[in-house]
Design a protein around this motif. Structure first.
Motif, PDB file in Angstrom:
ATOM      1  N   VAL A 166       0.918  -1.478  -0.894  1.00 29.75           N
ATOM      2  CA  VAL A 166      -0.054  -0.658  -0.186  1.00 29.75           C
ATOM      3  C   VAL A 166       1.071   1.447  -0.036  1.00 29.75           C
ATOM      4  CG1 VAL A 166      -1.855   1.472   1.390  1.00 29.75           C
ATOM      5  CG2 VAL A 166      -2.029  -1.210   0.935  1.00 29.75           C
ATOM      6  N   THR A 167       1.753   1.070   0.686  1.00 30.28           N
ATOM      7  CA  THR A 167       2.916   2.333   0.622  1.00 30.28           C
ATOM      8  C   THR A 167       3.441   2.447  -0.484  1.00 30.28           C
ATOM      9  OG1 THR A 167       2.916   2.242   3.320  1.00 30.28           O
ATOM     10  CG2 THR A 167       5.342   3.433   1.893  1.00 30.28           C
ATOM     11  N   ALA A 168       4.077   1.687  -0.944  1.00 31.25           N
ATOM     12  CA  ALA A 168       4.824   1.699  -2.684  1.00 31.25           C
ATOM     13  C   ALA A 168       3.574   2.361  -3.556  1.00 31.25           C
ATOM     14  CB  ALA A 168       5.649  -0.202  -2.822  1.00 31.25           C
ATOM     15  N   LEU A 169       2.306   2.108  -3.603  1.00 29.44           N
ATOM     16  CA  LEU A 169       1.445   2.003  -4.688  1.00 29.44           C
ATOM     17  C   LEU A 169       1.016   3.537  -4.188  1.00 29.44           C
ATOM     18  CD1 LEU A 169      -0.585  -0.986  -4.547  1.00 29.44           C
ATOM     19  CD2 LEU A 169       0.860  -0.171  -6.109  1.00 29.44           C
ATOM     20  N   THR A 170       1.267   4.194  -2.899  1.00 30.65           N
ATOM     21  CA  THR A 170       0.605   5.342  -2.837  1.00 30.65           C
ATOM     22  C   THR A 170       1.714   6.891  -2.768  1.00 30.65           C
ATOM     23  OG1 THR A 170       1.201   5.164  -0.479  1.00 30.65           O
ATOM     24  CG2 THR A 170      -1.454   4.940  -1.062  1.00 30.65           C
ATOM     25  N   ILE A 171       3.304   6.452  -3.362  1.00 32.80           N
ATOM     26  CA  ILE A 171       4.438   7.072  -2.627  1.00 32.80           C
ATOM     27  C   ILE A 171       5.024   6.295  -4.568  1.00 32.80           C
ATOM     28  CG2 ILE A 171       6.426   8.218  -1.834  1.00 32.80           C
ATOM     29  CD1 ILE A 171       4.834   7.489   0.844  1.00 32.80           C
ATOM     30  N   MET A 172       4.914   6.737  -5.309  1.00 40.39           N
ATOM     31  CA  MET A 172       5.657   5.988  -6.971  1.00 40.39           C
ATOM     32  C   MET A 172       6.519   7.489  -6.715  1.00 40.39           C
ATOM     33  SD  MET A 172       4.343   3.286  -7.588  1.00 40.39           S
ATOM     34  CE  MET A 172       4.292   3.114  -9.110  1.00 40.39           C
ATOM     35  N   CYS A 203       7.068  10.595  -5.066  1.00 40.24           N
ATOM     36  CA  CYS A 203       5.557  12.138  -5.384  1.00 40.24           C
ATOM     37  C   CYS A 203       4.736  11.690  -5.166  1.00 40.24           C
ATOM     38  CB  CYS A 203       6.142  12.320  -6.278  1.00 40.24           C
ATOM     39  SG  CYS A 203       4.842  13.863  -7.669  1.00 40.24           S
ATOM     40  N   PRO A 204       3.629  12.055  -4.082  1.00 41.88           N
ATOM     41  CA  PRO A 204       2.287  11.000  -4.405  1.00 41.88           C
ATOM     42  C   PRO A 204       1.243  11.044  -5.440  1.00 41.88           C
ATOM     43  CG  PRO A 204       2.508  13.467  -2.179  1.00 41.88           C
ATOM     44  CD  PRO A 204       4.261  13.369  -3.676  1.00 41.88           C
ATOM     45  N   MET A 205       0.319   9.748  -5.433  1.00 46.19           N
ATOM     46  CA  MET A 205       0.383  10.079  -6.876  1.00 46.19           C
ATOM     47  C   MET A 205      -0.715  11.146  -6.588  1.00 46.19           C
ATOM     48  SD  MET A 205      -1.348   5.921  -6.429  1.00 46.19           S
ATOM     49  CE  MET A 205      -2.344   6.118  -7.727  1.00 46.19           C
ATOM     50  N   ASN A 206      -0.959  11.558  -8.074  1.00 44.25           N
ATOM     51  CA  ASN A 206      -1.605  12.462  -8.576  1.00 44.25           C
ATOM     52  C   ASN A 206      -1.430  13.480  -8.499  1.00 44.25           C
ATOM     53  OD1 ASN A 206      -4.098  10.594  -9.886  1.00 44.25           O
ATOM     54  ND2 ASN A 206      -4.627  10.076  -7.429  1.00 44.25           N
ATOM     55  N   CYS A 251      -0.372  19.707  -6.504  1.00 42.66           N
ATOM     56  CA  CYS A 251      -0.939  18.435  -6.184  1.00 42.66           C
ATOM     57  C   CYS A 251      -2.347  19.326  -6.598  1.00 42.66           C
ATOM     58  CB  CYS A 251      -0.994  17.716  -4.788  1.00 42.66           C
ATOM     59  SG  CYS A 251       0.775  17.028  -4.296  1.00 42.66           S
ATOM     60  N   ARG A 252      -2.524  19.566  -7.918  1.00 41.22           N
ATOM     61  CA  ARG A 252      -4.236  19.699  -7.497  1.00 41.22           C
ATOM     62  C   ARG A 252      -5.491  19.435  -8.180  1.00 41.22           C
ATOM     63  NH1 ARG A 252      -3.152  24.322 -12.005  1.00 41.22           N
ATOM     64  NH2 ARG A 252      -2.355  25.644 -10.368  1.00 41.22           N
ATOM     65  N   GLU A 253      -6.450  19.729  -7.562  1.00 44.71           N
ATOM     66  CA  GLU A 253      -6.763  19.022  -8.568  1.00 44.71           C
ATOM     67  C   GLU A 253      -7.204  17.438  -7.794  1.00 44.71           C
ATOM     68  OE1 GLU A 253      -9.001  19.360 -11.924  1.00 44.71           O
ATOM     69  OE2 GLU A 253      -8.296  22.451 -11.849  1.00 44.71           O
ATOM     70  N   ASN A 254      -7.321  17.296  -6.282  1.00 47.25           N
ATOM     71  CA  ASN A 254      -6.581  15.541  -5.878  1.00 47.25           C
ATOM     72  C   ASN A 254      -7.407  15.655  -5.057  1.00 47.25           C
ATOM     73  OD1 ASN A 254      -4.811  13.303  -5.032  1.00 47.25           O
ATOM     74  ND2 ASN A 254      -3.094  14.502  -5.971  1.00 47.25           N
TER      75      ASN A 254
END
Length: 163
Positions: free
Chosen positions: A10-16, A25-28, A40-43
């Protein structure tokens, strides 16, 4: 053991990490280590990411769901020059939360739900040139609330409830 593996995945998927950048860099979000910026706009962020490049100078967190700022969130980012929290759901900015941002030039807190600020809100922001507090719920301002902002040139308090 399985629980630890799930947390790691889960950590690896959210911080890629981005494909050509070394900092997580956080997702999106879009992170640029060359330009020293993170957007991190419109997130759907609920909090300030703490895994960004600690050398970033520009942090754009527009149009998220951030309601509060953890007092430790900005200790990691002492070189920030621009912070944009516009169009979030901020109800409070803790005292001295930006005290490590001695190089901060622009702070955008517009279009939030702030109803109270104090002189401690802007403690140590002597380099701040632009402060945007437009469209919040501010009703009154304490005496000398902006006195720590000795370099301030542009202040927007429009569309508040100040009488």
């Amino acid at each position: 053991m399985l629980h630890a593996v799930v947390i790691l995945v889960v950590t690896a998927l959210t911080i890629m990490p981005s494909s050509d950048e070394s900092s997580p860099c956080p997702m999106n979000c879009e992170c640029n280590d060359e330009a020293l910026s993170a957007t991190c706009r419109e997130n759907t962020l609920n909090e300030v990411p703490i895994t960004l490049n600690p050398r970033i100078e520009k942090l754009i967190l527009k149009q998220n769901r951030i309601k509060t700022i953890d007092s430790a969130s900005f200790q990691f980012y002492g070189l920030l020059q621009v912070i944009d929290f516009s169009h979030n759901q901020l109800v409070k900015v803790p005292p001295r939360v930006f005290s490590a941002q001695t190089k901060l030039l622009e702070l955008h807190l517009n279009h939030n739900k702030l109803s109270n600020i104090t002189d401690a809100t802007f403690f140590n922001l002597k380099s701040l040139v632009v402060l945007n507090l437009r469209n919040n719920y501010l009703e009154e301002l304490p005496d000398k609330v902006f006195s720590p902002l000795t370099s301030l040139r542009h202040l927007d308090l429009s569309q508040n409830r100040i009488q």
